[in-house]
Scaffold this active site. Structure first.
Site, mmCIF file in Angstrom:
data_model
loop_
_atom_site.group_PDB
_atom_site.id
_atom_site.type_symbol
_atom_site.label_atom_id
_atom_site.label_comp_id
_atom_site.label_asym_id
_atom_site.label_seq_id
_atom_site.Cartn_x
_atom_site.Cartn_y
_atom_site.Cartn_z
ATOM 1 N N LYS A 128 -0.450 -28.017 22.970
ATOM 2 C CA LYS A 128 0.082 -26.602 22.410
ATOM 3 C C LYS A 128 1.168 -26.213 23.375
ATOM 4 O O LYS A 128 1.145 -26.553 24.538
ATOM 5 C CB LYS A 128 -1.263 -25.450 22.657
ATOM 6 C CG LYS A 128 -0.866 -24.022 21.863
ATOM 7 C CD LYS A 128 -0.702 -23.853 20.342
ATOM 8 C CE LYS A 128 -2.184 -24.179 19.835
ATOM 9 N NZ LYS A 128 -2.286 -23.841 18.422
HETATM 10 N N1 GLU Z 1 -1.337 -24.110 14.797
HETATM 11 C C1 GLU Z 1 -2.411 -24.572 13.960
HETATM 12 C C2 GLU Z 1 -3.650 -24.647 14.396
HETATM 13 O O1 GLU Z 1 -4.107 -23.863 15.517
HETATM 14 C C3 GLU Z 1 -2.141 -25.970 13.424
HETATM 15 C C4 GLU Z 1 -1.396 -26.959 14.330
HETATM 16 C C5 GLU Z 1 -0.825 -28.028 13.706
HETATM 17 O O2 GLU Z 1 -0.809 -28.314 12.454
HETATM 18 O O3 GLU Z 1 -0.535 -28.936 14.358
HETATM 19 O O4 GLU Z 1 -4.798 -25.258 14.186
#
Ligand code: GLU
Length: 443
Positions: A128
């Site tokens: 992240k």
């Molecule tokens: N931001 C999204 C989550 O928290 C998706 C992340 C992604 O698709 O890699 O699951």
């Protein structure tokens, strides 16, 4: 606390209040994630060394991102990419542009991505990142330059086999297209698989935008059936009318549920007969449209306080706005029998324990909103195989992946008599620990 609206996949968990005092709320994402890990680990016969390793990210990249503003001045922003664990595959997770982005927040959210990918049995680990910036204060050109420079600063650390970012709070498919272009220009070839959540015309997939909301709706449907509720007439309240909340609300409405209340940052609207969810614009269609809908619609009333949506007498509550909204202060007042987490980290650790004691079933974020990263996986598969799936294929595969994960978690709930969150962690940790064990510790 806020009734804020998540305008992308994911939602904010404030980290600046981080504290070592476990009784202090609100908690940072990292603190909550570590406490959840410790809580669930007792149910598994896992090497304590593995649990210890999982409390720490592999790496956190911190980069300076200089931006030439439209007026010619130069401002330097801070960006992060936390890479938590990649034992099962490349790091995977969103990039957010938000003023509250911090290193702790990125680490906590990257841990949740590791568990989320493992619960879904995707061949990915957790990552992240983000930039500490208010994207609303930037012009489109500034956003593009910031994204391109951020992509360049992260270039050595990301890639289709290393770490695959995606949209998150304050970023969207356009951001991903710029990121992919900046990366590709420097690599000398078009590399669509470096990010997911792109527009379909440059290697994105159909069905990615609605995926987290769709998975929330599928999980509500399964949970309702499990606890003997009829989906027809099931009463539902949805906090946050962004992508996750609006897509979940509309699907449940189509499937016969009565979505009696939804909220955004402007307030919460309530109609005991059920709202017409399709006529309420989502946050990306028209920001803060809930208040206008309430004013124009007979039978629809604004709640005095938008936060009251969390304590309505409904069958199912879906917090799909920001993190840390169900806390020790209001957990005793939650009247829903089932809480399905659309946002990441909407329930603090203390609130989670209070809800469990009261018999409220909380279906955790790492299962409920995992449709986003699951369809990201489908997108990545399409990119590396140079194939295109239809929307129907994406929806069919998502349905089957969600049912399989739901059943894996349900089995642990039944076998061990534990909460849905602990059960989801047990499924995830079991897979991660086994992978670590067979790979071994190097050197
Ligand atoms: N931001 C999204 C989550 O928290 C998706 C992340 C992604 O698709 O890699 O699951």
């Amino acid at each position: 606390m806020s009734t804020g609206t998540a305008d992308t996949d994911e939602t904010r968990v404030t980290a600046d209040e981080q504290s070592d005092d476990h009784e202090t709320e609100p908690e940072s994402a990292l603190e909550t994630a570590r406490r959840q890990l410790e809580h669930a680990a007792v149910h598994l016969d896992v090497d304590p060394g593995v649990i210890e390793r999982l409390k720490h990210p592999t790496t956190v990249h911190r980069v300076a991102v200089p931006l030439e503003r439209d007026d010619g001045s130069v401002e330097v922003f801070t960006g992060y990419r936390a890479q938590h664990d990649d034992v099962r595959g490349p790091y995977k997770g969103g990039l957010r542009f938000h003023p509250h982005v911090s290193e702790e927040e990125c680490v906590g959210l990257s841990m949740w991505m590791t568990w989320k990918c493992a619960v879904m049995d995707l061949p990915f680990g957790g990552g992240k990142g983000g930039v500490v910036v208010d994207p609303k204060a930037l012009s489109d050109g500034e956003k593009e330059r910031l994204t391109r420079r951020f992509a360049e600063e992260l270039r050595k650390f990301v890639g289709p086999k290393k770490d695959i970012p995606a949209p998150d709070m304050g970023t969207n498919s356009q951001t991903m297209a710029w990121f992919m272009d900046a990366y590709s220009m420097q690599e000398g070839e078009t590399v669509p698989g470096v990010v997911t959540g792109k527009p379909p015309v440059v290697g994105g997939t159909e069905g990615r935008e609605e995926a987290p909301g769709r998975s929330v709706a599928i999980v509500v449907r399964e949970a309702a059936e499990y606890y003997d509720y009829d989906l027809d007439g099931l009463t539902v309240a949805v906090q946050g009318y962004g992508s996750v909340g609006a897509n979940a609300a509309r699907l449940l409405d189509e499937w016969g549920a009565d979505v009696v209340s939804v909220s955004d940052t402007g307030g919460a609207v309530y109609d005991a007969d059920g709202l017409d969810t399709h006529s309420i614009p989502s946050f990306s269609e028209e920001p803060n449209a809930v208040t206008g809908y309430a004013a124009e619609t007979d039978g629809a009333d604004l709640l005095d306080d938008g936060n009251d949506i969390l304590t309505l007498d409904v069958d199912v509550l879906i917090p799909a706005a920001v993190g840390n909204v169900i806390t020790a202060d209001n957990a005793a007042d939650v009247r829903a029998n089932i809480v399905v987490e659309g946002a990441n980290g909407p329930t603090t650790f203390a609130a989670d324990e209070m809800l469990a004691e009261r018999g409220v079933h909380v279906i955790p974020d790492i299962l409920a909103n995992a449709g986003g990263v699951t369809v990201s996986y489908f997108e990545w598969l399409q990119d590396i195989n140079r194939r295109t799936w239809t929307l129907e294929q994406v929806q069919t595969e998502l349905e089957s992946e969600m049912l399989s994960a739901w059943n894996d978690v349900r089995q642990e709930v039944e076998a061990r008599d534990i909460t849905w969150r602990d059960a989801a962690y047990v499924v995830a940790l079991g897979r991660i620990a086994e992978a670590k064990s067979v790979r071994g510790l190097w050197p």
